[in-house]
Scaffold this motif. Structure first.
Motif, PDB file in Angstrom:
ATOM      1  N   ILE A  62       0.837  -1.201   0.000  1.00  0.00           N
ATOM      2  CA  ILE A  62       0.000   0.000   0.000  1.00  0.00           C
ATOM      3  C   ILE A  62       0.871   1.249   0.000  1.00  0.00           C
ATOM      4  CG2 ILE A  62      -1.747   1.293   1.301  1.00  0.00           C
ATOM      5  CD1 ILE A  62      -2.711  -1.381   2.430  1.00  0.00           C
ATOM      6  N   GLY A  63       0.443   2.240  -0.759  1.00  0.00           N
ATOM      7  CA  GLY A  63       1.139   3.521  -0.790  1.00  0.00           C
ATOM      8  C   GLY A  63       0.175   4.663  -0.511  1.00  0.00           C
ATOM      9  N   PHE A  64       0.715   5.781  -0.055  1.00  0.00           N
ATOM     10  CA  PHE A  64      -0.102   6.965   0.218  1.00  0.00           C
ATOM     11  C   PHE A  64       0.470   8.150  -0.545  1.00  0.00           C
ATOM     12  CE2 PHE A  64      -0.383  10.961   2.617  1.00  0.00           C
ATOM     13  CZ  PHE A  64      -1.756  11.145   2.618  1.00  0.00           C
ATOM     14  N   VAL A  65      -0.431   8.979  -1.112  1.00  0.00           N
ATOM     15  CA  VAL A  65      -0.021  10.177  -1.844  1.00  0.00           C
ATOM     16  C   VAL A  65      -0.739  11.390  -1.264  1.00  0.00           C
ATOM     17  CG1 VAL A  65      -0.053  11.352  -4.063  1.00  0.00           C
ATOM     18  CG2 VAL A  65       0.463   8.921  -3.967  1.00  0.00           C
ATOM     19  N   ASN A  66       0.026  12.416  -0.925  1.00  0.00           N
ATOM     20  CA  ASN A  66      -0.517  13.668  -0.390  1.00  0.00           C
ATOM     21  C   ASN A  66      -0.709  14.642  -1.564  1.00  0.00           C
ATOM     22  OD1 ASN A  66      -0.905  16.217   0.764  1.00  0.00           O
ATOM     23  ND2 ASN A  66       0.333  15.723   2.542  1.00  0.00           N
ATOM     24  N   THR A  67      -1.935  14.751  -2.053  1.00  0.00           N
ATOM     25  CA  THR A  67      -2.222  15.585  -3.218  1.00  0.00           C
ATOM     26  C   THR A  67      -1.924  17.051  -2.954  1.00  0.00           C
ATOM     27  OG1 THR A  67      -4.042  14.071  -3.684  1.00  0.00           O
ATOM     28  CG2 THR A  67      -3.972  16.098  -4.953  1.00  0.00           C
ATOM     29  N   ILE A  70       1.663  17.741  -3.452  1.00  0.00           N
ATOM     30  CA  ILE A  70       2.012  17.716  -4.875  1.00  0.00           C
ATOM     31  C   ILE A  70       1.642  19.044  -5.528  1.00  0.00           C
ATOM     32  CG2 ILE A  70       1.388  16.694  -7.110  1.00  0.00           C
ATOM     33  CD1 ILE A  70       1.163  14.010  -5.688  1.00  0.00           C
ATOM     34  N   LEU A  71       0.458  19.557  -5.200  1.00  0.00           N
ATOM     35  CA  LEU A  71      -0.016  20.809  -5.796  1.00  0.00           C
ATOM     36  C   LEU A  71       0.646  22.035  -5.178  1.00  0.00           C
ATOM     37  CD1 LEU A  71      -3.826  20.041  -6.168  1.00  0.00           C
ATOM     38  CD2 LEU A  71      -2.033  19.891  -7.902  1.00  0.00           C
ATOM     39  N   ARG A  72       1.477  21.816  -4.184  1.00  0.00           N
ATOM     40  CA  ARG A  72       2.205  22.922  -3.558  1.00  0.00           C
ATOM     41  C   ARG A  72       3.699  22.883  -3.880  1.00  0.00           C
ATOM     42  NH1 ARG A  72       1.613  21.649   1.755  1.00  0.00           N
ATOM     43  NH2 ARG A  72       3.678  20.710   1.772  1.00  0.00           N
ATOM     44  N   ASP A  73       4.290  21.677  -3.883  1.00  0.00           N
ATOM     45  CA  ASP A  73       5.753  21.553  -3.943  1.00  0.00           C
ATOM     46  C   ASP A  73       6.322  21.083  -5.270  1.00  0.00           C
ATOM     47  OD1 ASP A  73       5.664  22.332  -1.321  1.00  0.00           O
ATOM     48  OD2 ASP A  73       5.995  20.350  -0.484  1.00  0.00           O
ATOM     49  N   SER A  74       5.499  20.494  -6.132  1.00  0.00           N
ATOM     50  CA  SER A  74       6.049  19.995  -7.399  1.00  0.00           C
ATOM     51  C   SER A  74       6.406  21.155  -8.325  1.00  0.00           C
ATOM     52  CB  SER A  74       5.052  19.055  -8.084  1.00  0.00           C
ATOM     53  OG  SER A  74       3.921  19.770  -8.535  1.00  0.00           O
ATOM     54  N   ALA A 164       1.518   9.534 -13.225  1.00  0.00           N
ATOM     55  CA  ALA A 164       2.738   9.168 -12.501  1.00  0.00           C
ATOM     56  C   ALA A 164       2.446   8.084 -11.460  1.00  0.00           C
ATOM     57  CB  ALA A 164       3.330  10.400 -11.823  1.00  0.00           C
ATOM     58  N   ILE A 165       1.292   8.187 -10.803  1.00  0.00           N
ATOM     59  CA  ILE A 165       0.910   7.191  -9.797  1.00  0.00           C
ATOM     60  C   ILE A 165       0.683   5.834 -10.443  1.00  0.00           C
ATOM     61  CG2 ILE A 165      -0.947   6.518  -8.209  1.00  0.00           C
ATOM     62  CD1 ILE A 165      -1.168   9.523  -7.521  1.00  0.00           C
ATOM     63  N   ARG A 166      -0.007   5.832 -11.593  1.00  0.00           N
ATOM     64  CA  ARG A 166      -0.210   4.567 -12.303  1.00  0.00           C
ATOM     65  C   ARG A 166       1.131   3.946 -12.701  1.00  0.00           C
ATOM     66  NH1 ARG A 166      -4.830   7.306 -14.302  1.00  0.00           N
ATOM     67  NH2 ARG A 166      -3.634   8.224 -16.011  1.00  0.00           N
ATOM     68  N   ALA A 186       5.150   7.178   7.537  1.00  0.00           N
ATOM     69  CA  ALA A 186       6.102   7.681   6.541  1.00  0.00           C
ATOM     70  C   ALA A 186       6.626   6.543   5.669  1.00  0.00           C
ATOM     71  CB  ALA A 186       7.266   8.374   7.249  1.00  0.00           C
ATOM     72  N   ARG A 187       6.521   5.327   6.174  1.00  0.00           N
ATOM     73  CA  ARG A 187       7.015   4.158   5.447  1.00  0.00           C
ATOM     74  C   ARG A 187       6.251   3.925   4.142  1.00  0.00           C
ATOM     75  NH1 ARG A 187       5.251  -0.914   5.848  1.00  0.00           N
ATOM     76  NH2 ARG A 187       3.982  -0.369   7.650  1.00  0.00           N
ATOM     77  N   ILE A 188       4.967   4.312   4.099  1.00  0.00           N
ATOM     78  CA  ILE A 188       4.175   4.066   2.889  1.00  0.00           C
ATOM     79  C   ILE A 188       3.888   5.344   2.098  1.00  0.00           C
ATOM     80  CG2 ILE A 188       3.075   2.041   3.913  1.00  0.00           C
ATOM     81  CD1 ILE A 188       0.508   3.788   4.173  1.00  0.00           C
ATOM     82  N   ASP A 189       4.407   6.483   2.582  1.00  0.00           N
ATOM     83  CA  ASP A 189       4.182   7.758   1.891  1.00  0.00           C
ATOM     84  C   ASP A 189       5.108   7.847   0.671  1.00  0.00           C
ATOM     85  OD1 ASP A 189       3.856  10.367   1.036  1.00  0.00           O
ATOM     86  OD2 ASP A 189       3.724  11.186   3.064  1.00  0.00           O
ATOM     87  N   ILE A 190       4.518   7.854  -0.529  1.00  0.00           N
ATOM     88  CA  ILE A 190       5.318   7.891  -1.758  1.00  0.00           C
ATOM     89  C   ILE A 190       5.152   9.238  -2.480  1.00  0.00           C
ATOM     90  CG2 ILE A 190       5.257   5.387  -2.069  1.00  0.00           C
ATOM     91  CD1 ILE A 190       3.084   5.849  -4.224  1.00  0.00           C
ATOM     92  N   THR A 191       4.714  10.244  -1.743  1.00  0.00           N
ATOM     93  CA  THR A 191       4.473  11.559  -2.349  1.00  0.00           C
ATOM     94  C   THR A 191       5.733  12.118  -3.003  1.00  0.00           C
ATOM     95  OG1 THR A 191       2.795  11.998  -0.656  1.00  0.00           O
ATOM     96  CG2 THR A 191       3.572  13.877  -1.941  1.00  0.00           C
ATOM     97  N   GLU A 192       6.862  12.031  -2.311  1.00  0.00           N
ATOM     98  CA  GLU A 192       8.113  12.568  -2.856  1.00  0.00           C
ATOM     99  C   GLU A 192       8.510  11.849  -4.143  1.00  0.00           C
ATOM    100  OE1 GLU A 192       9.874  15.151  -2.215  1.00  0.00           O
ATOM    101  OE2 GLU A 192       8.675  15.785  -0.503  1.00  0.00           O
ATOM    102  N   THR A 193       8.236  10.566  -4.205  1.00  0.00           N
ATOM    103  CA  THR A 193       8.537   9.800  -5.432  1.00  0.00           C
ATOM    104  C   THR A 193       7.710  10.313  -6.593  1.00  0.00           C
ATOM    105  OG1 THR A 193       9.018   7.834  -4.100  1.00  0.00           O
ATOM    106  CG2 THR A 193       8.591   7.485  -6.447  1.00  0.00           C
ATOM    107  N   ILE A 194       6.428  10.593  -6.335  1.00  0.00           N
ATOM    108  CA  ILE A 194       5.547  11.116  -7.386  1.00  0.00           C
ATOM    109  C   ILE A 194       6.009  12.500  -7.813  1.00  0.00           C
ATOM    110  CG2 ILE A 194       3.173  11.702  -7.984  1.00  0.00           C
ATOM    111  CD1 ILE A 194       3.688   8.707  -7.490  1.00  0.00           C
ATOM    112  N   ILE A 195       6.399  13.330  -6.859  1.00  0.00           N
ATOM    113  CA  ILE A 195       6.888  14.678  -7.180  1.00  0.00           C
ATOM    114  C   ILE A 195       8.127  14.601  -8.041  1.00  0.00           C
ATOM    115  CG2 ILE A 195       7.954  16.745  -6.172  1.00  0.00           C
ATOM    116  CD1 ILE A 195       5.999  16.523  -3.850  1.00  0.00           C
ATOM    117  N   GLN A 196       9.032  13.670  -7.727  1.00  0.00           N
ATOM    118  CA  GLN A 196      10.245  13.500  -8.531  1.00  0.00           C
ATOM    119  C   GLN A 196       9.928  13.119  -9.967  1.00  0.00           C
ATOM    120  OE1 GLN A 196      12.723  10.732  -6.415  1.00  0.00           O
ATOM    121  NE2 GLN A 196      12.897  12.067  -4.615  1.00  0.00           N
ATOM    122  N   VAL A 197       8.930  12.244 -10.130  1.00  0.00           N
ATOM    123  CA  VAL A 197       8.518  11.841 -11.482  1.00  0.00           C
ATOM    124  C   VAL A 197       7.936  13.043 -12.230  1.00  0.00           C
ATOM    125  CG1 VAL A 197       6.912  10.402 -12.805  1.00  0.00           C
ATOM    126  CG2 VAL A 197       8.116   9.442 -10.837  1.00  0.00           C
TER     127      VAL A 197
END
Length: 201
Positions: A62-67, A70-74, A164-166, A186-197
């Protein structure tokens, strides 16, 4: 956001479970008269049941994404925000000037009201009320236009984030990616990975 950032994918182990269930269902309907076939089927059934049990005992990924993040920091979000602010800068300055003018006139009115006639006071009050009404209308229109423009720009970023999530879900075999949660490790938070993509696109 109307676009959902939820992704539920079946990994290889899920397909294995479905295939195992199908095989079991087929073997249960095999004719009983074929004793040898039944022995073979029983062996296959045990193997598929064991495979299904191992698969079902495997933990979900399972992963979590903080939208909001993303809309603030990407990079695309920051770029869009700067562009929108530049577009609305002139209107914002005009509103500030109008607000300052209203404040100055109100201060002048308060200063002169003791020496004003009733007619002068009524006229000044009407002028202040008209300026205030105009200011409130322009502020409302500004906010509506700003929000509309921002939503248009950010809906495209949400679409890119979904893509990017898909991509990450398929690449890293996630079973579930969620957007909203009461508490998140924090172990399942993949927001930074999505931002990097997103930043590379």
């Amino acid at each position: 956001m109307s676009s959902s950032l939820v992704k539920n994918t079946f990994g290889k182990r899920k397909v294995g479970m479905l295939l195992a269930t199908s095989v079991i269902g087929l073997t249960l309907t095999a004719p009983a008269v074929f004793a040898q076939a039944n022995k073979t089927t029983a062996g296959a059934e045990k193997k598929t049941e064991a495979a299904a049990e191992v698969s079902s005992n495997s933990p979900l990924k399972i992963g979590f994404v903080n939208t909001e993040k993303i809309l603030r920091d990407s990079a695309p979000a920051k770029e869009a925000q700067e562009k929108i602010e530049a577009e609305f800068k002139k209107r914002d300055e005009e509103l500030q000037k109008l607000a300052n003018s209203l404040r100055s006139k109100a201060e002048e009115f308060d200063k002169n009201v003791p020496v004003m006639t009733d007619a002068e006071r009524s006229k000044a009050q009407r002028e202040l009320a008209d300026i205030d009404t105009d200011l409130q209308r322009k502020r409302r229109e500004f906010q509506e236009d700003f929000n509309r423009r921002r939503n248009e720009a950010f809906s495209g970023i949400v679409d890119k984030a979904n893509a990017a999530i898909r991509e990450i879900a398929e690449k890293d075999n996630y079973d579930l990616i969620v957007q909203d949660a009461v508490t998140v490790s924090a172990r399942i938070d993949i927001t930074e990975t999505i931002i990097q993509v997103l930043d590379k696109k």
